[in-house]
Write a protein that holds these residues in place. Structure first.
Motif, PDB file in Angstrom:
ATOM      1  N   VAL A 129      -0.621  10.550   6.653  1.00 18.06           N
ATOM      2  CA  VAL A 129      -1.694  11.472   6.297  1.00 18.06           C
ATOM      3  C   VAL A 129      -1.494  12.760   7.070  1.00 18.06           C
ATOM      4  N   SER A 130      -1.800  13.864   6.383  1.00 18.54           N
ATOM      5  CA  SER A 130      -1.631  15.170   7.023  1.00 18.54           C
ATOM      6  C   SER A 130      -2.533  16.183   6.343  1.00 18.54           C
ATOM      7  N   GLY A 131      -2.742  17.292   7.041  1.00 21.73           N
ATOM      8  CA  GLY A 131      -3.526  18.376   6.470  1.00 21.73           C
ATOM      9  C   GLY A 131      -4.950  17.970   6.167  1.00 21.73           C
ATOM     10  N   GLU A 132      -5.399  18.312   4.974  1.00 19.03           N
ATOM     11  CA  GLU A 132      -6.765  18.027   4.545  1.00 19.03           C
ATOM     12  C   GLU A 132      -6.827  16.675   3.847  1.00 19.03           C
ATOM     13  N   LEU A 133      -7.830  15.875   4.212  1.00 15.97           N
ATOM     14  CA  LEU A 133      -8.056  14.598   3.537  1.00 15.97           C
ATOM     15  C   LEU A 133      -9.263  14.743   2.626  1.00 15.97           C
ATOM     16  N   THR A 134      -9.051  14.495   1.350  1.00 18.11           N
ATOM     17  CA  THR A 134     -10.099  14.661   0.346  1.00 18.11           C
ATOM     18  C   THR A 134     -10.686  13.311  -0.048  1.00 18.11           C
ATOM     19  N   ASN A 135     -11.730  13.342  -0.832  1.00 20.07           N
ATOM     20  CA  ASN A 135     -12.299  12.102  -1.374  1.00 20.07           C
ATOM     21  C   ASN A 135     -11.244  11.333  -2.150  1.00 20.07           C
ATOM     22  N   GLU A 136     -10.429  12.051  -2.915  1.00 20.22           N
ATOM     23  CA  GLU A 136      -9.380  11.399  -3.712  1.00 20.22           C
ATOM     24  C   GLU A 136      -8.357  10.694  -2.821  1.00 20.22           C
ATOM     25  N   ASP A 137      -8.019  11.308  -1.684  1.00 12.73           N
ATOM     26  CA  ASP A 137      -7.084  10.674  -0.747  1.00 12.73           C
ATOM     27  C   ASP A 137      -7.654   9.362  -0.216  1.00 12.73           C
ATOM     28  N   PHE A 138      -8.915   9.397   0.211  1.00 15.43           N
ATOM     29  CA  PHE A 138      -9.545   8.180   0.719  1.00 15.43           C
ATOM     30  C   PHE A 138      -9.690   7.137  -0.381  1.00 15.43           C
ATOM     31  N   ASP A 139      -9.989   7.573  -1.614  1.00 13.51           N
ATOM     32  CA  ASP A 139     -10.079   6.636  -2.745  1.00 13.51           C
ATOM     33  C   ASP A 139      -8.745   5.949  -2.975  1.00 13.51           C
ATOM     34  N   LEU A 140      -7.654   6.721  -2.942  1.00 15.24           N
ATOM     35  CA  LEU A 140      -6.319   6.150  -3.133  1.00 15.24           C
ATOM     36  C   LEU A 140      -6.007   5.145  -2.024  1.00 15.24           C
ATOM     37  N   TYR A 141      -6.274   5.517  -0.779  1.00 17.88           N
ATOM     38  CA  TYR A 141      -6.029   4.610   0.344  1.00 17.88           C
ATOM     39  C   TYR A 141      -6.784   3.293   0.150  1.00 17.88           C
ATOM     40  N   ARG A 142      -8.075   3.378  -0.155  1.00 25.03           N
ATOM     41  CA  ARG A 142      -8.876   2.162  -0.315  1.00 25.03           C
ATOM     42  C   ARG A 142      -8.370   1.315  -1.480  1.00 25.03           C
ATOM     43  N   GLU A 143      -7.970   1.951  -2.559  1.00 27.18           N
ATOM     44  CA  GLU A 143      -7.442   1.204  -3.709  1.00 27.18           C
ATOM     45  C   GLU A 143      -6.156   0.468  -3.333  1.00 27.18           C
ATOM     46  N   LEU A 144      -5.262   1.145  -2.628  1.00 26.71           N
ATOM     47  CA  LEU A 144      -3.984   0.534  -2.239  1.00 26.71           C
ATOM     48  C   LEU A 144      -4.179  -0.619  -1.260  1.00 26.71           C
ATOM     49  N   ILE A 145      -5.035  -0.436  -0.274  1.00 31.79           N
ATOM     50  CA  ILE A 145      -5.246  -1.493   0.719  1.00 31.79           C
ATOM     51  C   ILE A 145      -6.027  -2.653   0.111  1.00 31.79           C
ATOM     52  N   ARG A 146      -7.013  -2.342  -0.744  1.00 32.13           N
ATOM     53  CA  ARG A 146      -7.808  -3.379  -1.412  1.00 32.13           C
ATOM     54  C   ARG A 146      -6.921  -4.239  -2.317  1.00 32.13           C
ATOM     55  N   ASP A 147      -5.988  -3.617  -3.022  1.00 30.43           N
ATOM     56  CA  ASP A 147      -5.065  -4.375  -3.880  1.00 30.43           C
ATOM     57  C   ASP A 147      -4.266  -5.387  -3.071  1.00 30.43           C
ATOM     58  N   ARG A 148      -3.817  -4.988  -1.896  1.00 31.21           N
ATOM     59  CA  ARG A 148      -3.056  -5.909  -1.046  1.00 31.21           C
ATOM     60  C   ARG A 148      -3.947  -7.031  -0.523  1.00 31.21           C
ATOM     61  N   MET A 149      -5.163  -6.702  -0.163  1.00 30.22           N
ATOM     62  CA  MET A 149      -6.093  -7.722   0.337  1.00 30.22           C
ATOM     63  C   MET A 149      -6.386  -8.758  -0.748  1.00 30.22           C
ATOM     64  N   ARG A 150      -6.569  -8.293  -1.975  1.00 28.20           N
ATOM     65  CA  ARG A 150      -6.834  -9.223  -3.081  1.00 28.20           C
ATOM     66  C   ARG A 150      -5.633 -10.116  -3.358  1.00 28.20           C
ATOM     67  N   LYS A 151      -4.462  -9.508  -3.392  1.00 32.52           N
ATOM     68  CA  LYS A 151      -3.251 -10.245  -3.758  1.00 32.52           C
ATOM     69  C   LYS A 151      -2.780 -11.193  -2.660  1.00 32.52           C
ATOM     70  N   TYR A 152      -2.878 -10.759  -1.391  1.00 33.32           N
ATOM     71  CA  TYR A 152      -2.312 -11.535  -0.283  1.00 33.32           C
ATOM     72  C   TYR A 152      -3.355 -12.136   0.648  1.00 33.32           C
ATOM     73  N   GLY A 153      -4.618 -11.786   0.474  1.00 31.89           N
ATOM     74  CA  GLY A 153      -5.672 -12.295   1.345  1.00 31.89           C
ATOM     75  C   GLY A 153      -5.860 -11.476   2.604  1.00 31.89           C
ATOM     76  N   ALA A 154      -4.878 -10.638   2.932  1.00 30.03           N
ATOM     77  CA  ALA A 154      -4.934  -9.753   4.094  1.00 30.03           C
ATOM     78  C   ALA A 154      -3.912  -8.640   3.865  1.00 30.03           C
ATOM     79  N   ALA A 155      -4.004  -7.597   4.663  1.00 28.35           N
ATOM     80  CA  ALA A 155      -3.070  -6.479   4.529  1.00 28.35           C
ATOM     81  C   ALA A 155      -2.708  -5.939   5.892  1.00 28.35           C
ATOM     82  N   ARG A 156      -1.430  -5.649   6.060  1.00 27.66           N
ATOM     83  CA  ARG A 156      -0.961  -4.961   7.267  1.00 27.66           C
ATOM     84  C   ARG A 156      -0.918  -3.471   6.952  1.00 27.66           C
ATOM     85  N   LEU A 157      -1.102  -2.644   7.990  1.00 28.25           N
ATOM     86  CA  LEU A 157      -1.184  -1.205   7.761  1.00 28.25           C
ATOM     87  C   LEU A 157      -0.420  -0.428   8.823  1.00 28.25           C
ATOM     88  N   TYR A 158       0.439   0.469   8.346  1.00 23.05           N
ATOM     89  CA  TYR A 158       1.089   1.474   9.183  1.00 23.05           C
ATOM     90  C   TYR A 158       0.460   2.795   8.754  1.00 23.05           C
TER      91      TYR A 158
END
Length: 123
Positions: A17-46
């Motif tokens: 992440v860099s510069g300005e973080l918008t609502n769309e950026d946070f929405d994308l992050y939550r969608e990506l992490i949520r998908d991993r949580m659903r599929k694998y039961g947990a998610a690792r994050l860098y």
């Protein structure tokens, strides 16, 4: 801005992440992490932060993201936050208690160690 890094695979999400973080950026992050949580039961994050300015983060989006972390904190595996500023290290310490395995902070020059730690639990 959020950039998905090529190391993203399986239950691990790697983002820069860099510069300005918008609502769309946070929405994308939550969608990506949520998908991993659903599929694998947990998610690792860098989570790497470069040239990130708090004045350019949309407050509403940040609060919504904080709420997401509170609700889903137990579904996170290892979380590495990589940054270049003291406030980023404080932020990692602040959110660590709500994550199942906590959050480990690394300075930007330690990015390879951070990635290895998230991927394999070593360092």
């Amino acid at each position: 801005m959020i950039e998905v890094l090529p190391e993203t695979q399986g239950d691990m999400l790697a983002v820069r992440v860099s510069g300005e973080l918008t609502n769309e950026d946070f929405d994308l992050y939550r969608e990506l992490i949520r998908d991993r949580m659903r599929k694998y039961g947990a998610a690792r994050l860098y989570y790497e932060m470069i040239h990130l300015d708090l004045n350019r983060v949309k407050p509403g989006a940040a609060l919504e993201n904080a709420f997401f972390d509170l609700v889903h904190g137990r579904e996170y595996g290892r979380v590495a936050m990589v940054g270049e500023k003291v406030w980023q290290e404080w932020a990692a310490k602040l959110i660590s208690p709500v994550k199942k395995k906590g959050v480990r902070y690394f300075d930007l020059h330690e990015r390879e160690q951070a990635m290895q730690w998230v991927q394999e639990g070593k360092v």
